[in-house]
Every structure is written in structure tokens, then in C-alpha cells.
Design an enzyme around this catalytic site. Structure first.
Site, PDB file in Angstrom:
ATOM      1  N   ASP A 192     -52.280  19.629 -35.497  1.00  0.00           N
ATOM      2  CA  ASP A 192     -51.613  19.431 -34.210  1.00  0.00           C
ATOM      3  C   ASP A 192     -50.392  18.537 -34.400  1.00  0.00           C
ATOM      4  O   ASP A 192     -50.281  17.798 -35.387  1.00  0.00           O
ATOM      5  CB  ASP A 192     -52.567  18.828 -33.182  1.00  0.00           C
ATOM      6  CG  ASP A 192     -53.128  17.479 -33.604  1.00  0.00           C
ATOM      7  OD1 ASP A 192     -53.605  17.370 -34.750  1.00  0.00           O
ATOM      8  OD2 ASP A 192     -53.094  16.528 -32.792  1.00  0.00           O
TER       9      ASP A 192
ATOM     10  N   ASP B 187     -51.703  11.132 -44.336  1.00  0.00           N
ATOM     11  CA  ASP B 187     -51.079  10.999 -43.026  1.00  0.00           C
ATOM     12  C   ASP B 187     -50.495   9.610 -42.797  1.00  0.00           C
ATOM     13  O   ASP B 187     -50.582   9.079 -41.707  1.00  0.00           O
ATOM     14  CB  ASP B 187     -52.128  11.313 -41.946  1.00  0.00           C
ATOM     15  CG  ASP B 187     -51.503  11.507 -40.570  1.00  0.00           C
ATOM     16  OD1 ASP B 187     -50.312  11.830 -40.504  1.00  0.00           O
ATOM     17  OD2 ASP B 187     -52.219  11.328 -39.570  1.00  0.00           O
TER      18      ASP B 187
ATOM     19  N   GLU C 270     -55.600  15.139 -33.722  1.00  0.00           N
ATOM     20  CA  GLU C 270     -55.332  13.774 -34.187  1.00  0.00           C
ATOM     21  C   GLU C 270     -54.329  13.047 -33.302  1.00  0.00           C
ATOM     22  O   GLU C 270     -54.478  11.847 -33.040  1.00  0.00           O
ATOM     23  CB  GLU C 270     -54.822  13.823 -35.635  1.00  0.00           C
ATOM     24  CG  GLU C 270     -54.804  12.464 -36.332  1.00  0.00           C
ATOM     25  CD  GLU C 270     -53.512  11.688 -36.116  1.00  0.00           C
ATOM     26  OE1 GLU C 270     -53.515  10.477 -36.404  1.00  0.00           O
ATOM     27  OE2 GLU C 270     -52.506  12.285 -35.659  1.00  0.00           O
TER      28      GLU C 270
END
Length: 462
Positions: free
Chosen positions: A85, A172, A148
Site C-alpha cells: 500500500d 522500510d 502499513e
């Protein structure tokens, strides 16, 4: 052939798979059956699993919430956990934010760095391990999350059905290695007003897209008789401050537009907050409603352009992770209510009460309530933890640079999944385009990440 040599041979496939995913607009949308976070994240998950199956992985889709690609046998597994996402694209792009255009060795698009490119890198890293037939004692999973950016609710669903990995990372954040993540709070400040009456009425103030983004645009509508007086004040204000603020008269109303610069909410110093810049100007106007005047005064005096909560009373700092970050992400003031969404991130050695108690004291007797409170505890792994040491070793072997430990304000999946640390993909000293216009990943770094992640997963799975 070595892992790294095998990855070089797959370079074009790695690029193409990244582009395929970037072309999917995977913003959270309206939930429907089998699509708990909307159409976009669901399509991205299906595409990631399709790519994985073509590469020879076993795959599983957990009811549209989350999915994974798996290689190997055994009860225990190690994992790379990334998300598909994205945050809204915002304005100011020179390239199609969902085009995956390649220009001068860079792939442009929302999610190229956060987090589609890096999770593709991890997937192809395991493909190299698979193709080379290297011996591992644990399974390896590449886990594809879909929520997330707006809550990580899919991981709760995952952990109700699957046991957690024994070790792993989420690609990330930043290199060399994140062993600390600040505590994160998101909450609304809500203020109710009596109906406004008179010659100077603040009809609307609206701006921002998400709590964890510095707002790059904010607008206001003022209903007034003396429009020329307001425009004169505006011109003087712009000359004095240099803010990008414009006004337009339309049928007895003035429409104001303030432009700022977007950045991640964890690093508000890298952006410019258009909401608070516009509030600064609104404080130069005397509205007919004393409630509105007092509210704007409060916003300017207790928040203003502060980045660390100094005037709000909640400033905190520690040696490990630095200063508290304070971001006004969204405002919606209309009719008889104003809602401002704040994103505050406090140091890893501090507590929620250290931050929240003085904030509540600041709000006392102001008629402003805290609503929709969301909290994530800080995360901290000591430097002698086995996972910390393993990932440090891989980074140093692959880059030739020392793996200094760092703490961040950004919250990652490491807070939601046991035995996980944030590891890359951003290299030290390089431009950070995450959550900004023209987000990109260089092809060089995409392949470099693939090599680091392959060797890290191999080390953990051996």
C-alpha cells in the site's frame, strides 16, 4: 555462481516486476468482500503473488489482508516483511506517480522506495538462493502487507493465523540498521463552536492528506465585506514571511491557498507545514466570532511552526533517538467544528505519559478534546542482540562500510511483528523522496538492495 552474480543476471526481471507493482494505485479504499482495504491494495497483493508463483514460490493469500511467498521446509521461518500500500501521491510530480517511468537510471512512482521496490528486491534475493540450491535450515518467507500506511491492521489478522518468524527484517527505513523506533501517537484535536454570525466569518479551513505527511497544501474560505483590507494584509504578510500564500476574491468571499512542502511526518523538519503557515496569517485577522479568534490564537501560540512540541509543553529528547517530532497532518474546520489530526513521535527511552500528561495540561480549560487516539509503543533492540549483530555483519560485508546503529521516528512493521528489525532500503547520505513528489529508486540501489537482502536472508536461514 555466487548469489550476487545470479542477481546481476536477473536485473531486468527485478526492474520489470518493480514497475508492474508501481503501476498499481494501491491506496486504501472502501472495503468489500475479500478486499478489506479496498480495490487497490487487493490488486497489488494479487500481482505480487502472481509474480512470486511465476518465480517458483509457494504462495498464500490470507483473505485479501496479507499474503506471502515461501521457499524451503521446516517448522521455523525467517522473513522479509514489506508493504504494497502507498500514501496519496499529492501534487508537484514531474512524472506519472503510477507510471513506473525510468529516467536517467531512476524508476519514478509512488512506492518505488516505500515499499514496492524493496520487497521485490527481497523476493528476487530469495529467488537467487533458490536457484543456486543453497542449503538452509529454515523456511524463508516474503510477506506482502497491504495496510502499513494506515494502521497495519493486516498483521493482526496474520498473527491470528500464522506464527511469527524467528528472525527477519522489514525493508522500510534506512541503512545501516534501525534498532530503535520512537513511540508513535496519532490523535484528533476537536473543538466545537457556536454558530458564527457577523461581517467576518471563517467558513472553512481544510488541508493535508494524512497524519503522517507534512501537508503541502491548505485552503481557507472567508466570508467578509472588506475584502480589500484582507488582501492588503495578505500582501504585507507574504512580503514579510516569504510564504507561498495567495488570495482570490469571489462573490463576497476570499479564498486563500497556502502551499508548503510535503515530507514524512516523522521528519517534519524536511518539509514546510502549509496548515500552520496559513494559521499564522489567519491570526492577523479579527473574525466576528471571539471563539474562532481564541482558537486561532491557541493554534499559533501553542503549536505554531514548532517541530518538536516546544510550545505544546511536550518536548522530549534522549541520546538514543533524539527529539520528539510534532506534525500537524490534517485540518478540517467547517460550520461549528474544527478537527486537527496530530502525529507525535516520542523518544525510545521515554513513556507515553511523559508526552501525554503535559499535552493534556496544555489543553486544559480550552474546550479542545482528544479523540481517536492511536498509540504504538517504542521499539528498542540492544546492540548485542543476535539479530542486530547478524544484520550488521551482512551490511558491512556487502558495502564495506561500518554498520552504525540508528533510531528513527518512522514507525515500521518491526513494531507489529516479533523478531523483526527495519533494515534499509535508504542508504546514508542519499536523497530521501519517501512520501514526497517524484519518489524514486535508482536501479543501482534496487540491485544493491537485492544483494544485501539475499545475503541477509541466507545468513538468517542457515
Amino acid at each position: 555462481m555466487s548469489i550476487n552474480e545470479h542477481i546481476e543476471r536477473m536485473k531486468d526481471d527485478i526492474i520489470n516486476s518493480t514497475v508492474e507493482l508501481v503501476k498499481i494505485k494501491s491506496l486504501e479504499g472502501e472495503a468489500s468482500e475479500g478486499k478489506p482495504f479496498g480495490e487497490g491494495p487487493y490488486i497489488a497483493l494479487e500481482k505480487a503473488l502472481e509474480i512470486s508463483e511465476k518465480l517458483g514460490f509457494k504462495t498464500k493469500n490470507l483473505d485479501g489482508y496479507v499474503g506471502y511467498a515461501e521457499y524451503g521446509d521446516g517448522e521455523e521461518y525467517v522473513a522479509a516483511l514489506g508493504h504494497l500500500d502507498v500514501v496519496p501521491e499529492g501534487d508537484g510530480w514531474n512524472y506519472d506517480p503510477y507510471g513506473g517511468e525510468i529516467v536517467d537510471g531512476k524508476i519514478y512512482g509512488r512506492g518505488t522506495t516505500d515499499d514496492k521496490g524493496p520487497i521485490v528486491a527481497a523476493l528476487y534475493g530469495v529467488k537467487a538462493i533458490m536457484d543456486e540450491g543453497l542449503s538452509i535450515s529454515k523456511k524463508i518467507r516474503i510477506i506482502f502487507g497491504t495496510n502499513e500506511e494506515t494502521g497495519s491492521k493486516e498483521l493482526e489478522y496474520y498473527l491470528e493465523r500464522e506464527k511469527p518468524p524467528v528472525a527477519g527484517f522489514t525493508p522500510d527505513a534506512d541503512y545501516p540498521l534501525i534498532n530503535g523506533e520512537k513511540g508513535i501517537t496519532i490523535f484528533d484535536l476537536v473543538k466545537k463552536f457556536e454558530e458564527q454570525k457577523g461581517d467576518m466569518i471563517l467558513k472553512k479551513v481544510y488541508g493535508g492528506q494524512a497524519a503522517n505527511m507534512v501537508p503541502d497544501k491548505c485552503e481557507a474560505v472567508i466570508s467578509c465585506v472588506e475584502t480589500e483590507e484582507i488582501l492588503n494584509k495578505l500582501n504585507e504578510f507574504v512580503k514579510r514571511t516569504g510564504y507561498d500564500l495567495k488570495g482570490e476574491v469571489c462573490e463576497g468571499e476570499i479564498k486563500l491557498l497556502c502551499k508548503g512542502e510535503s515530507a514524512h511526518g516523522s521528519t517534519p523538519e524536511l518539509g514546510f507545514n502549509s496548515i500552520m503557515a496559513l494559521m499564522n496569517f489567519l491570526g492577523k485577522i479579527t473574525f466576528s466570532s471571539n471563539e474562532i479568534n481564541e482558537y486561532i490564537k491557541f493554534m499559533n501560540e501553542k503549536i505554531g511552526m514548532n517541530l518538536h512540541g516546544e510550545d505544546f509543553g511536550c518536548y522530549l529528547e534522549d541520546e538514543v533517538s533524539g527529539k520528539l517530532s510534532f506534525n500537524v497532518g490534517v485540518i478540517n474546520l467547517e460550520d461549528s467544528e474544527s478537527k486537527v489530526i496530530l502525529n507525535l513521535r516520542y523518544p525510545v527511552t521515554k513513556t507515553l505519559d511523559d508526552m501525554l500528561n503535559p499535552a493534556k495540561e496544555t489543553l486544559k480549560d480550552k474546550g479542545i478534546t482528544i479523540e481517536n487516539f492511536v498509540h504504538q509503543e517504542p521499539l528498542y533492540y540492544p546492540e548485542d542482540h543476535p539479530l542486530v549483530k547478524s544484520l550488521q555483519e551482512v551490511y558491512e560485508e556487502e558495502t564495506g562500510n561500518r554498520a552504525e546503529l540508528i533510531s528513527i521516528g518512522g514507525g515500521t512493521y518491526a513494531k507489529e511483528m516479533p523478531n523483526i528489525l527495519a533494515f534499509g532500503p535508504q542508504f546514508p547520505g542519499e536523497p530521501d523522496t519517501i512520501h514526497k513528489p517524484n519518489e524514486y529508486i535508482t536501479i543501482h540501489n534496487l540491485i544493491k538492495n537485492t544483494k544485501i537482502y539475499a545475503n541477509a536472508l541466507y545468513k538468517l536461514a542457515k
